[in-house]
Design an enzyme around this catalytic site. Structure first.
Site, PDB file in Angstrom:
ATOM      1  N   ASN A 200      41.531  41.244  39.612  1.00 34.46           N
ATOM      2  CA  ASN A 200      42.681  42.222  40.165  1.00 34.46           C
ATOM      3  C   ASN A 200      43.031  43.232  38.978  1.00 34.46           C
ATOM      4  O   ASN A 200      42.897  44.393  39.563  1.00 34.46           O
ATOM      5  CB  ASN A 200      43.702  41.627  40.560  1.00 34.46           C
ATOM      6  CG  ASN A 200      43.758  40.845  41.905  1.00 34.46           C
ATOM      7  OD1 ASN A 200      42.993  41.521  42.545  1.00 34.46           O
ATOM      8  ND2 ASN A 200      44.536  39.759  42.239  1.00 34.46           N
ATOM      9  N   ASP A 209      40.942  41.588  47.219  1.00 29.19           N
ATOM     10  CA  ASP A 209      40.999  41.245  48.429  1.00 29.19           C
ATOM     11  C   ASP A 209      39.400  40.797  49.051  1.00 29.19           C
ATOM     12  O   ASP A 209      39.269  40.177  49.829  1.00 29.19           O
ATOM     13  CB  ASP A 209      41.747  42.158  49.328  1.00 29.19           C
ATOM     14  CG  ASP A 209      43.168  42.080  48.805  1.00 29.19           C
ATOM     15  OD1 ASP A 209      43.578  41.202  48.523  1.00 29.19           O
ATOM     16  OD2 ASP A 209      43.740  43.036  49.252  1.00 29.19           O
ATOM     17  N   GLU A 235      44.958  33.420  45.645  1.00 27.14           N
ATOM     18  CA  GLU A 235      43.839  33.052  45.623  1.00 27.14           C
ATOM     19  C   GLU A 235      43.359  31.590  45.636  1.00 27.14           C
ATOM     20  O   GLU A 235      42.442  31.155  45.239  1.00 27.14           O
ATOM     21  CB  GLU A 235      43.208  33.611  44.164  1.00 27.14           C
ATOM     22  CG  GLU A 235      43.696  32.731  43.060  1.00 27.14           C
ATOM     23  CD  GLU A 235      44.998  33.392  42.619  1.00 27.14           C
ATOM     24  OE1 GLU A 235      45.339  33.023  41.173  1.00 27.14           O
ATOM     25  OE2 GLU A 235      45.839  34.006  43.129  1.00 27.14           O
TER      26      GLU A 235
END
Length: 325
Positions: A200, A209, A235
């Site tokens: 991320n 995503d 996650e």
């Protein structure tokens, strides 16, 4: 559906409409609606019940009409099934189906009349009444079906993770409750993406995503047909399996881990990256009286141990036994 058909048969027989000695039979509407909304099986059940009802209620003087009734009902059954298969627009095709069924039914009206004049009068009235009843019933059922479809869609959305399309945490809780009732034992796998914060931070949350979506597809491909896969949060994924055989469960977990580790995940439309999974396994006897939180806590502890051992690992916790509380 069978009970409704019986009630409907009784209602149309007792509450028929007579005009100048002609009895208007609304059973054709019941047959059309049963086929149209209930499908082939309910339609055939209704067809059979209607025929039996006609055979019982016809007088000895009227029984000569039964072969015509049999032919008419059978022909209507075939027409509705054929048109329903060929035509897709549910609301607009009913008038066509009703018209075809009316044309099929009119010879039966003709056989019951003595002259052409009375046949024409009763045929027009018969067509009007049948069409009106069919449209009214269809409009009501169409509205109910559309409303029920919206309610069901909202229910599904409430139990579905919007990003991956998998079960969400609420749905997984329901599935654990179901597994406790339906299966004598089952296994919970907690699956976590390793170093996902780094993904991320480096590529952005939108690309994170994208990775989660691809991982969910990979997990779906490895999920047995009798198992349930869902996104537990962030996650982290959960896999429920109605199986506690140690070798089978560990082999499945290793297949999932290895498949992910060797997969190149597309990012930014051009770049590929590798990600790994840590998997914690906990098996549970359904009669342990443990809660959802206790089941997941055991699997989470196994997941933590897999990460402590260096990540990209599978670790299986001790089974929760009937003595556990």
């Amino acid at each position: 559906m069978t009970i409704l058909a019986l009630i409907a048969c009784y209602w149309v027989t007792i509450n028929d409409i007579s005009f100048r000695g002609f009895t208007f039979d609304f059973s054709i509407v019941l047959l059309i609606i049963a086929l149209y909304y209930g499908g082939t099986s309910y339609g055939i059940i209704t067809w059979f019940i209607l025929l039996m009802w006609q055979a019982i209620t016809l007088t000895s003087d009227e029984f000569f009409l039964f072969p015509w009734i049999l032919i008419t009902y059978t022909f209507i059954l075939s027409i509705v099934l054929l048109l329903k298969h060929l035509l897709r627009d549910e609301f607009k095709t009913l008038p066509l189906i009703t018209t075809c069924c009316l044309l099929t039914h009119l010879p039966l009206v003709y056989v019951s009349e003595n002259d052409m004049k009375s046949f024409m009068e009763n045929a027009i009235l018969f067509s009007f009444y049948i069409a009106s009843v069919a449209v009214l019933i269809h409009s009501f059922l169409y509205y109910v079906k559309q409303h029920y479809g919206q309610v069901r869609l909202h229910q599904e959305l409430a139990l579905t993770d919007s990003l991956t399309g998998l079960h969400n945490r609420r749905a997984l809780e329901d599935q654990v409750d179901y597994f406790m009732i339906a299966h004598p034992s089952f296994t919970v796998m907690m699956i976590d993406v390793d170093y996902f914060k780094f993904v991320n931070d480096k590529y952005g949350h939108d690309q994170g995503d994208v990775i989660l979506s691809q991982i969910s597809n990979l997990l779906g491909e490895h999920t047995p047909h009798n198992a349930v896969i869902g996104r537990y949060g962030g996650e982290e994924f959960m896999l429920l399996i109605p199986e506690t055989n140690v070798s089978y469960v560990e082999r499945l977990a290793e297949d999932i881990r290895l498949s992910c580790a060797t997969t190149r995940f597309l990012i930014h439309h051009e770049e590929y990256i590798h990600v790994t999974l840590s998997i914690g396994i906990s098996s549970c006897e359904s009669r342990t009286s443990v809660s959802f939180m206790e089941v997941t806590k055991s699997a989470d502890a196994a997941l933590y141990e897999a990460k402590r051992r260096g990540r990209n690992q599978v670790f299986q916790a001790a089974r929760l036994h009937p003595s556990a509380h």
